[in-house]
Design an enzyme around this catalytic site. Structure first.
Site, PDB file in Angstrom:
ATOM      1  N   HIS A  54      -3.542  19.620  -6.059  1.00 34.79           N
ATOM      2  CA  HIS A  54      -3.640  19.138  -4.679  1.00 34.79           C
ATOM      3  C   HIS A  54      -2.885  17.804  -4.549  1.00 34.79           C
ATOM      4  O   HIS A  54      -2.029  17.638  -3.672  1.00 34.79           O
ATOM      5  CB  HIS A  54      -5.116  18.959  -4.312  1.00 34.79           C
ATOM      6  CG  HIS A  54      -5.346  18.393  -2.949  1.00 34.79           C
ATOM      7  ND1 HIS A  54      -5.603  19.175  -1.846  1.00 34.79           N
ATOM      8  CD2 HIS A  54      -5.358  17.120  -2.489  1.00 34.79           C
ATOM      9  CE1 HIS A  54      -5.755  18.416  -0.773  1.00 34.79           C
ATOM     10  NE2 HIS A  54      -5.615  17.152  -1.136  1.00 34.79           N
ATOM     11  N   GLU A  55      -3.196  16.867  -5.417  1.00 39.67           N
ATOM     12  CA  GLU A  55      -2.531  15.561  -5.347  1.00 39.67           C
ATOM     13  C   GLU A  55      -1.034  15.693  -5.617  1.00 39.67           C
ATOM     14  O   GLU A  55      -0.220  14.936  -5.082  1.00 39.67           O
ATOM     15  CB  GLU A  55      -3.161  14.570  -6.327  1.00 39.67           C
ATOM     16  CG  GLU A  55      -4.653  14.278  -6.115  1.00 39.67           C
ATOM     17  CD  GLU A  55      -5.012  13.799  -4.714  1.00 39.67           C
ATOM     18  OE1 GLU A  55      -4.135  13.241  -4.023  1.00 39.67           O
ATOM     19  OE2 GLU A  55      -6.173  13.992  -4.298  1.00 39.67           O
ATOM     20  N   GLU A  83      -1.573  16.123   4.511  1.00 37.38           N
ATOM     21  CA  GLU A  83      -2.588  17.068   4.023  1.00 37.38           C
ATOM     22  C   GLU A  83      -2.028  18.487   3.993  1.00 37.38           C
ATOM     23  O   GLU A  83      -2.395  19.290   3.145  1.00 37.38           O
ATOM     24  CB  GLU A  83      -3.851  17.009   4.890  1.00 37.38           C
ATOM     25  CG  GLU A  83      -4.679  15.729   4.744  1.00 37.38           C
ATOM     26  CD  GLU A  83      -5.203  15.482   3.325  1.00 37.38           C
ATOM     27  OE1 GLU A  83      -5.398  16.449   2.564  1.00 37.38           O
ATOM     28  OE2 GLU A  83      -5.403  14.302   2.978  1.00 37.38           O
ATOM     29  N   HIS A  90       0.723  16.201  -2.420  1.00 38.08           N
ATOM     30  CA  HIS A  90       0.992  14.909  -1.763  1.00 38.08           C
ATOM     31  C   HIS A  90       2.182  14.222  -2.434  1.00 38.08           C
ATOM     32  O   HIS A  90       3.064  13.669  -1.784  1.00 38.08           O
ATOM     33  CB  HIS A  90      -0.219  13.983  -1.895  1.00 38.08           C
ATOM     34  CG  HIS A  90      -1.364  14.293  -0.978  1.00 38.08           C
ATOM     35  ND1 HIS A  90      -1.232  14.307   0.388  1.00 38.08           N
ATOM     36  CD2 HIS A  90      -2.671  14.569  -1.216  1.00 38.08           C
ATOM     37  CE1 HIS A  90      -2.406  14.587   0.950  1.00 38.08           C
ATOM     38  NE2 HIS A  90      -3.303  14.752  -0.006  1.00 38.08           N
TER      39      HIS A  90
END
Lengths: 500, 500
Positions: free
Chosen positions: B263-264, B293, B267
């Site tokens: 997930h990170e 997001e 980003h």
């Protein structure tokens, strides 16, 4: 607000920003991925400009002059703080903006070139970059020399150790020049017949780190106000309330890293105990690099390489290194003490023991003094280095500039005038330990039990809590009497030749 | 220099200092010893003041006005850059200095109190601090609302996702409110009969970290421009050229941390690919939190939790987690895929799956909108929260404020208006993936082989390389057509109910 209060507010502001610069510098050496370099450079340069502007604004001059009229009610700390403020302001403003910008660029370029060209042993390629930086540095010191009314090389020494001058250095080094060669000869002759067992094994970095953390805390490092990490070149950075020390690990040999950690811990304890009430003010910072080195060498050389400390450290070393050691017979306090007091003539300063180390410093002192006074052309540096190295330690660096005149980062980063601080540190450390022992006769037994509370209390009273209230010599003299080479030479004679 | 060039120079300067602030913030969360806190606070506050002054100086107003007359030769990037500069300047100067200082203090206090009092489930003690912060935040948004000519809650939404407004949010959430409850019901009913094997074992942090590093690099994270570390709350920080992502490890369960890392990484890829030529300028930064997001959820939800990606990731998981797994029968791509698509009604937003997550966001949206418009007294928050939670997910938080209205850091840190970005991110991610699949029909096969080059190329063209040239909806629309809930709902139906 009085003028002095305005100055305090301004220097508090500058210090808060310097702290950020210091953490960012640590991050760059320890954490930053390579690709972050260029943008980090821009950030630090921006911050540098802001700090520079805050330190040199014309109103500071007015405040400094105004504060002179307010000193009648000052205590010693305030007086010393104002003195330091004035010194910093003069240093900052004496260097013309244009020269300063050239210096920043030349230091950066020269250090980068040094990293590339040292690896290739390429003196010819490196020479023009060092020449450029030397010229600019000389120009800077000549300017400062006029402002402070000091000879050029004294100005350089003062940059790193306030109060030091060529005469004091020359006096000390003359003594060492005459005593050390014979001493080195005797030590090496004696150690030739000593039976030392070098520990063999693969010592995992994680275990070495645990050992380092245990012992640095045992001697007093507060983990609530600091960290231990890894970096290519070990250093002590961060801020007084957040001291970041680093080391590097070698899987085949754990003693160097451990002693390195304890050396940096000496620096760290000084920083962690600077006077709380004056943090953020010039007088609250350390008393310069000779004193700083005296604290790291006090911890490393006087305390941690002693026979007594090895008694205390032994169970830790046994517990964390023992399981990885192939020759367990190396694991005795006696053998470990022999290991940490082994002397050897070598080319590399950072690998040198305490007996041969001053020779490396004397060589650099003689050379950098000549270079700043332009006594001979820089291109002769390899020749001069080689001759002095042969004279002092009997070793040749001909064609080996990588391990000769190109080995240190100091000159390529513009730090001419720094080197004497190492040997002054060693000499001061021995003098401090002698004074401590005369006041607390059973201090060695305490060290043997790992009870360093009274060592720390004494160093705190004499040195740490004093910030930069005094100059290098004043501080030493207040703690122990006039600076002398005797305690250092006695220490070496006693430790290495069992002489008294 | 033209006025516009002066602005560019100024914003470049601000950005370089913001980068330092960001690295210092990362350091505080990941590296700093606790005792470094107070002095770090002073340093960051000093830097904050400097940045604030640089952003609000009166001459900026002159430059902005002057630059309006220079736009006839501007390209789209320069126009958008000037637009962003104006927006930032207005935001910064619309808030009176005194209010801003109160806000900084109230945010800090409220967040600290939240950390203490959440642990004690002490809503009554926490209420006055949140009330104070809510009042000040409302006052700030009311002020900004006048300057920008927008309703108060739209101003809050705009702070985090440029262009978003209540009507757009309400339209999307109305659709989700009507469709999701039935969907959740069906998914849970279906999964009730599914056989899933939960991996058992002790998974060492070091092995989990290696697995995370391997897979984040496999999907495209450049270690030359970033790091992976640990922190209590996972985040993506640092700077575009030096992106620092964090995770936390649980020795008994490795899937959450791994999915967190990916997930990170979503980003991070966005940050690492922002347009090089515009870095340091407002238009070179990301297009706001909904888009940000969408990038993390694209990577996590669309790519990494897919059946195809599990095929690719399986050998990595087998290699690094296998040796620590007690029940090796859990180790099949099929079972691992079931694990990462497991749905469950729960109290905690950050632990929610993608099916129930929007309910958590809708609840917070309805509440924060009311609170900013002062529709009912803050003291009723626990009651309102409990009622909405029962309505949306059938769960009670009565007497359990710790896991109810006190669970998130957002409001205690003043971030009212942020929450919708999470669900907009999920919806946009699904819409982007649908568009990508229509253009590259074999994209799922590529993902199954770990060949993400075309995924990255497409995201780079559509999103990453665009900086903040466009508003949230413009950017989505240019890439995929008008924003719609359909692709998201279709994605959930397909993945969780095998429906088409």
């Amino acid at each position: 607000m009085t003028n002095y209060q305005k100055l305090e507010a301004r220097f508090r502001q500058i210090s808060a920003l310097e702290d950020l610069r210091s953490i960012a510098g640590w991050d760059e050496a320890v954490m930053m991925p390579a690709g972050g370099g260029p943008s980090r450079g821009r950030s630090l340069s921006e911050l540098g400009t802001i700090i520079q502007n805050l330190s040199t604004e014309p109103q500071l001059k007015d405040w400094l002059e105004g504060a002179e009229g307010e000193t009648n009610q000052f205590n010693d700390w305030q007086k010393a703080n104002l003195r330091e403020m004035r010194r910093i302001y003069l240093e900052q403003t004496a260097i013309p903006v244009e020269l300063n910008q050239k210096l920043i660029l030349a230091r950066m370029t020269c250090e980068q070139k040094w990293r590339q060209l040292r690896a290739k042993n390429d003196w010819a390629g490196f020479l023009p970059h060092l020449q450029e930086l030397l010229n600019l540095t000389r120009e800077m010191y000549q300017g400062l020399s006029k402002v402070f009314g000091l000879p050029v090389y004294d100005t350089a020494l003062n940059m790193y150790s306030r109060g030091l001058n060529e005469k004091i250095v020359e006096t000390l080094f003359t003594r060492l020049r005459s005593e050390l060669p014979g001493l080195i000869e005797s030590v090496l002759a004696k150690q030739k017949h000593e039976h030392v067992i070098f520990p063999l094994g693969e010592f995992p970095m994680h275990a070495q780190k645990t050992l380092g953390l245990e012992l640095m805390q045992a001697v007093g490092f507060s983990m609530d106000h600091g960290r231990l990490d890894e970096s290519h070149h070990p250093f002590c950075g961060g801020t007084p309330r957040d001291v970041r020390i680093t080391t590097r690990y070698n899987q085949n040999e754990f003693v160097s890293s451990l002693m390195g950690v304890l050396h940096e811990t000496g620096h760290a304890l000084y920083e962690q105990h600077l006077p709380e009430a004056w943090l953020g003010q010039p007088v609250g910072s350390s008393a310069g690099m000779s004193i700083h080195e005296s604290q790291s060498l006090f911890m490393e050389m006087q305390v941690c390489r002693s026979r007594e400390f090895m008694e205390f450290a032994f169970p830790y070393i046994e517990r964390f290194m023992g399981p990885h050691m192939d020759n367990k017979e190396a694991l005795t306090p006696d053998n470990l003490h022999k290991l940490v007091t082994r002397a050897k003539r070598g080319l590399i300063r950072v690998d040198a023991d305490e007996v041969t180390y001053p020779a490396h410093v004397i060589l650099r002192f003689e050379i950098e003094r000549d270079l700043l006074l332009d006594k001979w052309p820089l291109k002769e540096l390899p020749t001069v280095w080689n001759e002095k190295m042969k004279g002092l330690l009997g070793l040749s660096t001909l064609g080996n500039d990588k391990n000769g005149c190109m080995q240190d980062v100091h000159w390529p980063s513009g730090a001419f005038g720094y080197f004497p601080a190492y040997t002054f540190g060693a000499v001061i450390a021995a003098q401090l330990f002698k004074a401590l022992e005369s006041q607390i006769p059973d201090i060695r037994q305490k060290i043997g039990k790992g009870d360093l509370a009274s060592v720390r209390q004494w160093l705190n009273d004499q040195i740490w809590s004093q910030g930069s209230l005094y100059s290098t010599q004043e501080l030493v003299e207040k703690a122990t009497g006039p600076l002398s080479a005797d305690p250092f030479l006695n220490h070496l004679n006693k430790r290495y030749l069992n002489a008294h």
